[in-house]
Design a protein around this motif. Structure first.
Motif, short mmCIF file in Angstrom:
data_model
loop_
_atom_site.label_atom_id
_atom_site.label_comp_id
_atom_site.label_asym_id
_atom_site.label_seq_id
_atom_site.Cartn_x
_atom_site.Cartn_y
_atom_site.Cartn_z
N PRO A 25 0.87 -1.29 0.02
CA PRO A 25 -0.16 -0.04 -0.02
C PRO A 25 0.82 1.14 0.10
O PRO A 25 1.90 1.24 0.45
CB PRO A 25 -0.85 0.00 1.23
N SER A 26 0.10 2.25 -0.60
CA SER A 26 1.26 3.55 -0.58
C SER A 26 0.01 4.74 -0.55
O SER A 26 -0.94 4.77 -1.25
CB SER A 26 1.93 3.70 -1.73
N PHE A 27 0.52 5.96 -0.07
CA PHE A 27 0.04 6.98 -0.33
C PHE A 27 0.55 8.34 -0.49
O PHE A 27 1.74 8.16 0.08
CB PHE A 27 -0.75 7.34 1.26
N GLU A 28 0.30 9.11 -1.35
CA GLU A 28 0.91 10.50 -1.82
C GLU A 28 0.10 11.47 -1.89
O GLU A 28 -1.06 11.23 -2.48
CB GLU A 28 1.74 10.13 -2.93
N SER A 29 0.39 12.83 -1.39
CA SER A 29 -0.49 13.83 -1.52
C SER A 29 0.37 15.14 -1.46
O SER A 29 1.58 15.16 -1.04
CB SER A 29 -1.45 14.06 -0.39
N HIS A 30 -0.07 15.98 -2.50
CA HIS A 30 0.70 17.47 -2.73
C HIS A 30 -0.59 18.63 -2.46
O HIS A 30 -1.61 18.65 -3.25
CB HIS A 30 1.23 17.34 -3.92
N PHE A 31 -0.29 19.42 -1.76
CA PHE A 31 -1.34 20.54 -1.40
C PHE A 31 -0.33 21.92 -1.56
O PHE A 31 0.57 22.21 -0.78
CB PHE A 31 -1.85 20.51 0.20
N GLY A 32 -1.20 23.00 -2.28
CA GLY A 32 -0.77 24.15 -2.22
C GLY A 32 -1.70 25.32 -2.49
O GLY A 32 -2.81 24.78 -2.98
N SER A 33 -1.29 26.44 -2.15
CA SER A 33 -2.46 27.47 -2.42
C SER A 33 -2.19 28.36 -3.69
O SER A 33 -3.24 29.19 -3.82
CB SER A 33 -2.60 28.44 -1.04
#
Length: 279
Positions: free
Chosen positions: A70-78
């Motif tokens: 299993p894996s998880f990846e996230s990228h957040f920017g405004s």
């Protein structure tokens, strides 16, 4: 609401494996392009350079070549061009095989290949307006090289996969398919502690490297694409970063990103600096 509940359950499951996986990173960067912050989370996604450092698996029986990771990846920017603004989950299922290298004797040289078997993947933009469900099939090649003195490791990865699935926008589905090629290079290295014996220097803690360089490239070649997202036949994405670890689990991260990434393919072009936390 169902999607958010699904995301929450995955986060709970993956958070339990995060502390056991060597490849868990949380980066907070300040980008110079628009003067805004970005947050990147990577759980069990990117393997380190040392082949002895393993991922955490959902399934991995002794003496069996079959794995589920299993894996998880996230990228957040405004900002408008500062982040991929996406979320990705994957249950990667594959058969792994170690390859022999008989041409010459090279200390610390290792190769493996994994054959990906219809691995399910869910991805979404950060607001869950657009989501994507895919299966992939293909292979990933890994190569490691331990440097002289065991104070560095070089890791090269090449993956080639066929993806097929659906885009979901406002409850309307659209079939998509593509070929994804992704080479990457990681180099971890460090230095010796103050030398007490010039013929036998004392090294830092085993497995701890002061510096880490990474370069990752992704090429998407679309066979069937959702015109609501993009009309391009192909899209590229590149990320280059350099980490300097102040202590074993906390460092400075210098990063450059350009291109766009699945599923929303928002254009980004950003140079940033920030903190990297390795769990």
């Amino acid at each position: 609401m169902k999607q958010k509940r699904f995301i929450f359950l995955w986060l709970v499951a993956l958070s339990n494996i995060a502390i056991y996986s060597q490849s868990t990173f949380v980066n907070y960067n300040y980008n110079f392009t628009e003067g805004k912050g970005t947050l990147d989370i990577n759980l069990n996604k990117t393997k380190g350079s040392d082949p002895k450092e393993e991922y955490k698996y959902f399934y991995n029986k002794e003496n069996s070549p079959f794995y589920i990771k299993p894996s998880f990846e996230s990228h957040f920017g405004s900002g408008t061009k500062t982040s991929e603004n996406n979320i990705q989950f994957e249950a990667e299922s594959f058969i792994k095989k170690k390859l022999s290298f008989k041409a010459t004797e090279i200390k610390g040289f290792q190769q493996t290949i994994q054959y990906n078997i219809v691995s399910p993947e869910f991805s979404s933009d950060k607001d869950f307006v657009m989501s994507q469900i895919l299966g992939k099939i293909g292979f990933t090649y890994y190569q490691w090289m331990l440097e002289k003195g065991s104070i560095g490791n070089v890791n090269f990865i090449l993956s080639l996969n066929y993806n097929y699935g659906v885009n979901i926008i406002e409850n309307k589905n659209e079939e998509i398919s593509r070929i994804v090629i992704s080479p990457s290079l990681n180099w971890d290295f460090g230095w010796t502690s103050p030398i007490k014996n010039k013929t036998n220097p004392v090294f830092l803690n085993k497995g701890f490297y002061r510096f880490s360089f990474g370069a990752n490239y992704i090429h998407y070649n679309f066979l069937e694409q959702d015109e609501r997202v993009t009309s391009n036949e192909s899209i590229n994405y590149i990320k280059i970063n350099f980490k300097f670890f102040l202590i074993e689990h906390l460092g400075l991260n210098f990063e450059y990103k350009n291109g766009s990434m699945s599923p929303n393919f928002e254009d980004i072009d950003v140079t940033s600096i920030g903190l990297a936390l390795k769990l």
